[in-house]
Motif scaffolding. Structure first.
Motif, PDB file in Angstrom:
ATOM      1  N   UNK A   1       8.609   3.977  -7.864  1.00  0.00           N
ATOM      2  CA  UNK A   1       7.922   4.624  -8.959  1.00  0.00           C
ATOM      3  C   UNK A   1       6.763   5.466  -8.438  1.00  0.00           C
ATOM      4  N   UNK A   2       5.750   4.814  -7.858  1.00  0.00           N
ATOM      5  CA  UNK A   2       4.564   5.547  -7.450  1.00  0.00           C
ATOM      6  C   UNK A   2       3.958   4.919  -6.197  1.00  0.00           C
ATOM      7  N   UNK A   3       3.316   5.759  -5.402  1.00  0.00           N
ATOM      8  CA  UNK A   3       2.618   5.270  -4.221  1.00  0.00           C
ATOM      9  C   UNK A   3       1.145   5.101  -4.550  1.00  0.00           C
ATOM     10  N   UNK A   4       0.509   4.174  -3.838  1.00  0.00           N
ATOM     11  CA  UNK A   4      -0.892   3.852  -4.102  1.00  0.00           C
ATOM     12  C   UNK A   4      -1.665   3.925  -2.786  1.00  0.00           C
ATOM     13  N   UNK A   5      -2.798   4.612  -2.806  1.00  0.00           N
ATOM     14  CA  UNK A   5      -3.683   4.691  -1.650  1.00  0.00           C
ATOM     15  C   UNK A   5      -4.555   3.445  -1.626  1.00  0.00           C
ATOM     16  N   UNK A   6      -4.570   2.755  -0.475  1.00  0.00           N
ATOM     17  CA  UNK A   6      -5.374   1.546  -0.317  1.00  0.00           C
ATOM     18  C   UNK A   6      -6.609   1.905   0.504  1.00  0.00           C
ATOM     19  N   UNK A   7      -7.785   1.642  -0.062  1.00  0.00           N
ATOM     20  CA  UNK A   7      -9.053   1.900   0.625  1.00  0.00           C
ATOM     21  C   UNK A   7      -9.638   0.583   1.103  1.00  0.00           C
ATOM     22  N   UNK A   8     -10.334   0.646   2.231  1.00  0.00           N
ATOM     23  CA  UNK A   8     -11.070  -0.511   2.712  1.00  0.00           C
ATOM     24  C   UNK A   8     -12.280  -0.719   1.799  1.00  0.00           C
ATOM     25  N   UNK A   9     -13.009  -1.798   1.979  1.00  0.00           N
ATOM     26  CA  UNK A   9     -14.191  -2.066   1.164  1.00  0.00           C
ATOM     27  C   UNK A   9     -15.228  -0.952   1.318  1.00  0.00           C
ATOM     28  N   UNK A  10     -15.167  -0.227   2.446  1.00  0.00           N
ATOM     29  CA  UNK A  10     -16.093   0.870   2.728  1.00  0.00           C
ATOM     30  C   UNK A  10     -15.580   2.213   2.205  1.00  0.00           C
ATOM     31  N   UNK A  11     -14.525   2.210   1.414  1.00  0.00           N
ATOM     32  CA  UNK A  11     -13.872   3.398   0.857  1.00  0.00           C
ATOM     33  C   UNK A  11     -13.161   4.239   1.918  1.00  0.00           C
ATOM     34  N   UNK A  12     -12.887   3.669   3.055  1.00  0.00           N
ATOM     35  CA  UNK A  12     -12.135   4.338   4.118  1.00  0.00           C
ATOM     36  C   UNK A  12     -10.645   4.122   3.860  1.00  0.00           C
ATOM     37  N   UNK A  13      -9.816   5.181   3.887  1.00  0.00           N
ATOM     38  CA  UNK A  13      -8.379   5.001   3.654  1.00  0.00           C
ATOM     39  C   UNK A  13      -7.745   4.102   4.715  1.00  0.00           C
ATOM     40  N   UNK A  14      -6.953   3.136   4.263  1.00  0.00           N
ATOM     41  CA  UNK A  14      -6.303   2.186   5.163  1.00  0.00           C
ATOM     42  C   UNK A  14      -4.806   2.364   5.232  1.00  0.00           C
ATOM     43  N   UNK A  15      -4.193   2.573   4.060  1.00  0.00           N
ATOM     44  CA  UNK A  15      -2.748   2.482   3.981  1.00  0.00           C
ATOM     45  C   UNK A  15      -2.265   3.139   2.693  1.00  0.00           C
ATOM     46  N   UNK A  16      -0.975   3.397   2.655  1.00  0.00           N
ATOM     47  CA  UNK A  16      -0.320   3.804   1.420  1.00  0.00           C
ATOM     48  C   UNK A  16       0.728   2.731   1.146  1.00  0.00           C
ATOM     49  N   UNK A  17       0.702   2.179  -0.039  1.00  0.00           N
ATOM     50  CA  UNK A  17       1.624   1.103  -0.383  1.00  0.00           C
ATOM     51  C   UNK A  17       2.335   1.444  -1.696  1.00  0.00           C
ATOM     52  N   UNK A  18       3.255   0.593  -2.101  1.00  0.00           N
ATOM     53  CA  UNK A  18       3.925   0.829  -3.379  1.00  0.00           C
ATOM     54  C   UNK A  18       3.111   0.208  -4.516  1.00  0.00           C
ATOM     55  N   UNK A  19       3.422   0.599  -5.734  1.00  0.00           N
ATOM     56  CA  UNK A  19       2.628   0.160  -6.875  1.00  0.00           C
ATOM     57  C   UNK A  19       2.726  -1.339  -7.109  1.00  0.00           C
ATOM     58  N   UNK A  20       3.871  -1.944  -6.785  1.00  0.00           N
ATOM     59  CA  UNK A  20       4.022  -3.394  -6.997  1.00  0.00           C
ATOM     60  C   UNK A  20       3.068  -4.180  -6.110  1.00  0.00           C
ATOM     61  N   UNK A  21       3.002  -3.806  -4.835  1.00  0.00           N
ATOM     62  CA  UNK A  21       2.097  -4.478  -3.897  1.00  0.00           C
ATOM     63  C   UNK A  21       0.645  -4.300  -4.351  1.00  0.00           C
ATOM     64  N   UNK A  22       0.317  -3.108  -4.817  1.00  0.00           N
ATOM     65  CA  UNK A  22      -1.043  -2.836  -5.286  1.00  0.00           C
ATOM     66  C   UNK A  22      -1.393  -3.715  -6.490  1.00  0.00           C
ATOM     67  N   UNK A  23      -0.466  -3.859  -7.419  1.00  0.00           N
ATOM     68  CA  UNK A  23      -0.713  -4.685  -8.603  1.00  0.00           C
ATOM     69  C   UNK A  23      -0.893  -6.143  -8.195  1.00  0.00           C
ATOM     70  N   UNK A  24      -0.086  -6.627  -7.246  1.00  0.00           N
ATOM     71  CA  UNK A  24      -0.223  -8.008  -6.762  1.00  0.00           C
ATOM     72  C   UNK A  24      -1.607  -8.213  -6.145  1.00  0.00           C
ATOM     73  N   UNK A  25      -2.066  -7.264  -5.330  1.00  0.00           N
ATOM     74  CA  UNK A  25      -3.396  -7.374  -4.719  1.00  0.00           C
ATOM     75  C   UNK A  25      -4.487  -7.413  -5.793  1.00  0.00           C
ATOM     76  N   UNK A  26      -4.315  -6.626  -6.837  1.00  0.00           N
ATOM     77  CA  UNK A  26      -5.302  -6.629  -7.926  1.00  0.00           C
ATOM     78  C   UNK A  26      -5.280  -7.947  -8.702  1.00  0.00           C
ATOM     79  N   UNK A  27      -4.071  -8.448  -9.009  1.00  0.00           N
ATOM     80  CA  UNK A  27      -3.963  -9.692  -9.765  1.00  0.00           C
ATOM     81  C   UNK A  27      -4.496 -10.891  -8.993  1.00  0.00           C
TER      82      UNK A  27
END
Length: 165
Positions: free
Chosen positions: A1-27
């Motif tokens: 569906x969509x890609x998600x940019x993952x930032x470190x706690x310092x707002x530095x770009x770390x990775x690009x992941x899928x939306x499912x993984x991003x939602x799991x990290x948020x939950x």
């Protein structure tokens, strides 16, 4: 569906992941949503496009391999002398190998067959050919992926989190 940019706690770009993984990290409470595109996974959960990790993660520096594919991508699949885009592109040494020009990011560019033959065993200055962009080492492999998404018009909101895109 969509890609998600993952930032470190310092707002530095770390990775690009899928939306499912991003939602799991948020939950799980490991990340927070920074940007979303207006679409929703559930009525109360917007689909993220940028998330930020809550704790800083140390990431070792990773060298980008000097490959034909990476050089073609860096140069936007176009001749760096005339701008031609097509299938028959070659790699050209700015300072020819016969003059001790090595294989490095700063010495190899994409060229069409016609320009490569025209330049021959000379430097661009000697051949009276001007490089459209000075060759340089890419920032990171993540930079490649993010640049592809931003230049493709998919994730314009990522631009403010990445230098040089």
């Amino acid at each position: 569906m969509s890609k998600v940019l993952v930032l470190n706690a310092s707002y530095e770009p770390l990775n690009v992941t899928n939306w499912r993984r991003a939602v799991v990290l948020m939950l799980k409470g490991k990340a927070e949503q920074i940007e979303h595109n207006g679409k929703y996974v559930y009525p109360e959960l917007p689909l993220p496009t940028v998330i930020r990790l809550r704790h800083y993660v140390r990431v070792p520096y990773k060298e980008i391999p000097l490959t034909r594919r990476n050089i073609l991508y860096r140069d936007s699949h176009s001749c760096q002398y005339c701008g031609y885009t097509g299938d028959d592109l070659t790699l050209d040494h700015v300072i020819p190998r016969s003059r001790h020009g090595g294989d490095s990011w700063e010495n190899i560019v994409t060229a069409c067959v016609r320009c490569n033959v025209k330049k021959g065993n000379r430097t661009p200055k000697e051949a009276n050919m001007i490089l459209r962009h000075q060759p340089r080492r890419p920032y990171s492999s993540l930079h490649f992926e993010v640049a592809k998404q931003v230049k493709g018009g998919v994730h314009q909101e990522w631009r403010k989190y990445v230098i040089g895109v």
